[in-house]
Scaffold this active site. Structure first.
Site, PDB file in Angstrom:
ATOM      1  N   ASP A 110       0.866  -1.175   0.000  1.00  0.00           N
ATOM      2  CA  ASP A 110       0.000   0.000   0.000  1.00  0.00           C
ATOM      3  C   ASP A 110       0.910   1.235   0.000  1.00  0.00           C
ATOM      4  O   ASP A 110       2.135   1.139   0.113  1.00  0.00           O
ATOM      5  CB  ASP A 110      -0.961  -0.011   1.192  1.00  0.00           C
ATOM      6  CG  ASP A 110      -2.184   0.871   0.918  1.00  0.00           C
ATOM      7  OD1 ASP A 110      -2.143   1.683  -0.036  1.00  0.00           O
ATOM      8  OD2 ASP A 110      -3.180   0.776   1.661  1.00  0.00           O
TER       9      ASP A 110
HETATM   10  C1  NOJ Z   1      -3.935   3.982   0.168  1.00  0.00           C
HETATM   11  C2  NOJ Z   1      -5.136   3.114   0.335  1.00  0.00           C
HETATM   12  O1  NOJ Z   1      -5.068   2.416   1.551  1.00  0.00           O
HETATM   13  C3  NOJ Z   1      -5.344   2.119  -0.793  1.00  0.00           C
HETATM   14  O2  NOJ Z   1      -6.582   1.528  -0.639  1.00  0.00           O
HETATM   15  C4  NOJ Z   1      -5.226   2.799  -2.126  1.00  0.00           C
HETATM   16  O3  NOJ Z   1      -5.425   1.859  -3.151  1.00  0.00           O
HETATM   17  C5  NOJ Z   1      -3.863   3.449  -2.231  1.00  0.00           C
HETATM   18  N1  NOJ Z   1      -3.731   4.453  -1.184  1.00  0.00           N
HETATM   19  C6  NOJ Z   1      -3.630   4.101  -3.594  1.00  0.00           C
HETATM   20  O4  NOJ Z   1      -4.378   5.227  -3.722  1.00  0.00           O
END
Ligand code: NOJ
Length: 771
Positions: free
Chosen positions: A281
């Site tokens: 993530d």
């Molecule tokens: C953080 C988030 O937790 C995740 O769900 C998302 O896909 C990513 N950022 C990318 O934006």
């Protein structure tokens, strides 16, 4: 003969797939033999130039890095022309011309927004959900993208956590069938088809178990709890063929997911046989430093060793792996493995044959926000609404007379789409006011805003971080309420459209108090005091505490955040063009003190007596244990009754399924759709089991007065649980079977599980002692 043919087809298929894999392996091996280690490590780097604002840092010097072969993928931009420009840099200017993979948070639709995932899950309709995902994939792929960061399959039992809006609620079975449907919808049968996108299952794993519902907080649970209640949806998405998975921010057994080898390798790769790509993530790799796992070089090596392939934004891999390789902290094999998985994903998406295969202006012009897509969004939204209360058949409304349309969300374009509508344009959405005008032209509308979404300055400021969703007025609360009350006084009925702003749920949007904000509660109280019938239409990204509302308001329709066609879909339901059929995928607590509250809870040794008199029971002195609205709950304009259950046989054994039958009747005055839900309880097991577990459900359409027989087939696989050896086992003994329109109001039957044991007489069964 039929069996023989099936075997031949399967073998041919396997042969074809093996040949495809071999071709891919050859291609990738050849390419990798030309790559330097810098270029290999470059492939592990996922950047964002900004655009979609989904994290607190953005990548720097992106174009140059692409040119130098130091980027494998990019997310955050949309539009075939823009994406093409970035792809051209990679394909024309980098040494090996390796195309980039382009991703985005396509969460509940792309340009045409569908209801937020929590709302979608309340349809309990996997065909509809698959179709919504297919439309999102067609739009996203027409817009230049090949990769959707979705489905989010985190099971959650705590509505304070803002990200419950992005998931499918609290149940592992419902969550699993929905996860698989979304993957099928995105990926279709073959990722080379340019109308598909690769799914990215997230967040692996257990992110929904954050303590106290506080965002990014610690998760700690037993392996049994993980395996039986939290992990099944990830597994279902992988079994459905998901091409990628995203590691989560939280720790698991004390080790952050992004660096957790048990999770990313032992479980995911070795046990579940996942052979796709694992991406971190947003900076979750770097965040291991704050977790207390060491410096950037140590944690990057840890993550690579754990099984992480691609590093989102943080550039830990990019900046440390080469040195770590020289120092022997990581191996060449580990770098090659990660690089290979990324190249394989690109190969599967057909990017090596045509790097621009999803960048087509004509397709984009035809596909994005098309009439058909909007129509599908409207129908889906209407099916996601949950009718929580409807006293004296207040709904549906007549298409005549005067309506006082009141509330800060009644004529509000900005908040119709909900959280994570990254590529959605709120200005293209339909407000409730417009929807009512479209559907019930003869209705006279008296509009008053009545209140700000919130007056609390901290809540307003934090909610507005990504854009202005709450615009407090300079008028006093009293003046706004007075205007609304005056409108109500002249109306036949009040429709109050209240709730949360779009980003009061979603990432980084936990709330400690999950009531409707006070400014709106005050408005609602004033409206109820007028004595006029009040219909409450709710916008919310999580279950709310609605005790007062339930006690005082005539009808409550939960619309979640319905997406682009919000107002039209709401009007369709308010005026009876669609009879609501949504069922809750998450329990609505009676009080905040009950959280976490979920239907598949354990009985305890001193179960709640429910009589309010007993001492020494697992209960509260001041409130009941019961939620306000249980899991699976949702009313209709008609009523459904459930006849008694009959079982094809009172005993079940391996290889001897049982058919559960019963009749459902529409006893009310409208045609409508019901979702019949089957739950089980394992009465005795080696590990304590919940009082109810959803195992099957079926949607049935019934005209008024009509009865239909509903049948479910149960096998011993449906009765399995995770034992102390962490194995899924079927344990013979007594079971209860429940069927009903929600998890509380059910009819029941007893079923005996027996051990299948072949004796000399073919097929006979014998009862075995349980232990
Ligand atoms: C953080 C988030 O937790 C995740 O769900 C998302 O896909 C990513 N950022 C990318 O934006």
């Amino acid at each position: 003969m039929k069996k023989f043919l099936t075997i031949v087809v399967v073998l041919l298929n396997v042969g074809f797939l093996r040949a495809q894999d071999a071709k891919m392996n050859d291609y990738v091996s050849k390419l990798m033999s030309q790559m330097t280690n810098d270029e290999k490590i470059g492939q592990l780097n996922l950047v964002t130039p900004g655009g979609a604002n989904t994290g607190s840092v953005v990548s720097k010097d992106v174009d140059n890095k692409i040119r130098q072969g130091r980027v494998g993928g990019l997310f955050g931009i949309t539009g075939p022309d823009k994406v093409r420009q970035a792809q051209e840099i990679a394909v024309k200017d980098s040494r090996l011309h390796i195309p980039l993979i382009f991703g985005l948070d396509v969460i509940h639709g792309h340009r045409t927004m569908f209801p937020i995932p929590l709302g979608l899950s309340c349809t309990w309709d996997t065909v509809l959900i698959e179709k919504a995902a297919r439309i999102a994939a067609r739009e996203a792929s027409a817009d230049g993208l090949a990769w959707a960061f979705s489905p989010m399959v985190d099971i959650a039992r705590d509505p304070r956590w803002g990200r419950v809006s992005e998931g499918s609620g609290e149940d592992p079975y419902l969550g699993s069938v929905i996860a698989a449907a979304v993957v099928r919808g995105y990926q279709g049968k073959d990722l080379r088809n340019t109308e598909t996108v690769m799914a990215c299952v997230k967040h692996f794993a257990l992110y929904g178990g954050a303590e106290a519902g506080r965002e990014y907080n610690t998760v700690d649970m037993s392996r049994i709890k993980m395996l039986q209640y939290y992990l099944p949806p990830y597994k279902a998405a992988i079994d459905a063929g998901a091409g990628s998975i995203m590691s989560s921010f939280n720790e698991i057994d004390g080790i952050p997911a992004t660096g957790n080898r048990w999770l990313l390798t032992d479980l995911l790769r070795n046990q579940w046989k996942f052979n796709g790509l694992v991406v971190s993530d947003y900076t979750s790799l770097n965040e291991m430093e704050a977790h207390g796992m060491g410096d950037l070089s140590t944690i990057s090596a840890l993550a690579l060793h754990a099984g992480l392939d691609m590093d989102m934004v943080g550039e830990g891999f990019l900046t440390t792996l080469k040195k770590s390789l020289q120092e022997g902290k990581v191996s060449q094999k580990e770098i090659d493995q990660a690089c290979r998985r990324i190249l394989e994903a690109k190969y599967k998406l057909g990017l090596f044959s045509d790097p621009y295969n999803r960048m087509n202006m004509e397709r984009a012009a035809k596909e994005l926000l098309s009439g058909d897509n909007r129509k599908a969004a409207r129908e889906t939204a209407a099916r996601s609404f949950v009718l929580l209360k409807n006293d004296n058949h207040l709904l549906p409304l007549k298409k005549s007379g005067t309506i006082a349309l009141v509330g800060p969300l009644a004529d509000n374009l900005r908040n119709m789409l909900g959280t994570w509508s990254v590529a959605g344009d709120p200005m293209k959405s339909v407000t409730v006011m417009s929807g009512i005008k479209n559907v019930a032209r003869d209705v006279h509308i008296l509009y008053a805003k009545g209140a700000n979404i919130a007056d609390d300055s901290m809540l307003v400021k934090r909610t507005n971080t990504l854009g202005i969703e709450i615009e407090p007025e300079s008028r006093t609360a009293e003046a706004m309420i007075a205007e609304a009350v005056a409108a109500a006084a002249q109306a036949d009925v009040v429709v109050a459209v209240l709730g949360e702003a779009a980003d009061m749920s979603g990432e980084s949007s936990s709330r400690s108090d999950i009531r409707i904000p006070e400014s709106q509660e005050n408005l609602l109280k004033a409206l109820v005091n007028t004595g006029k019938p009040v219909v409450l239409v709710l916008f919310n990204g999580r279950p709310l505490i609605l005790k007062w509302e339930n006690d005082h308001v005539g009808a409550i329709l939960d619309a979640w955040f319905p997406g682009t066609e919000a107002g039209n879909a709401i009007a369709d339901v308010l005026f009876g063009q669609y009879n609501p059929s949504g069922k809750l995928s998450m329990t609505f607590p009676l009080s905040q003190g009950q959280i976490p509250i979920y239907y598949n809870a354990k009985n305890t040794g001193r179960p709640y007596a429910g009589d309010g008199n007993s001492k020494f029971k697992s209960d509260y002195l001041d409130i009941s244990n019961d939620p306000l609205y249980p899991f699976g709950y949702g009313l209709s304009y008609t009523q459904f009754t459930y006849g008694p259950i009959t079982l094809s046989t009172p005993e079940i054994a391996a290889g001897r399924p049982v058919t559960v039958r019963l009749t459902v009747t529409n006893t009310g005055n409208y045609d409508g759709e019901e979702t019949a839900q089957l739950y089980i309880r394992d009465m005795v097991a080696t590990v304590t089991q919940p009082v109810k577990e959803l195992k099957k459900f079926q949607k049935v359409w019934l005209n008024k007065g009509e009865s239909k027989e509903v049948t479910f087939t149960l096998t011993t696989d449906d009765l399995k649980y995770v034992n102390s050896d962490l194995k899924w086992v079927y344990d013979p003994g007594a079971f209860k079977i429940f069927v009903g329109g929600n998890s509380r109001d059910v009819v029941q039957a007893d079923l005996m599980g027996i051990q299948a044991r072949k004796t000399s007489t073919k097929g006979t069964m014998e009862k075995m002692p349980r232990n």
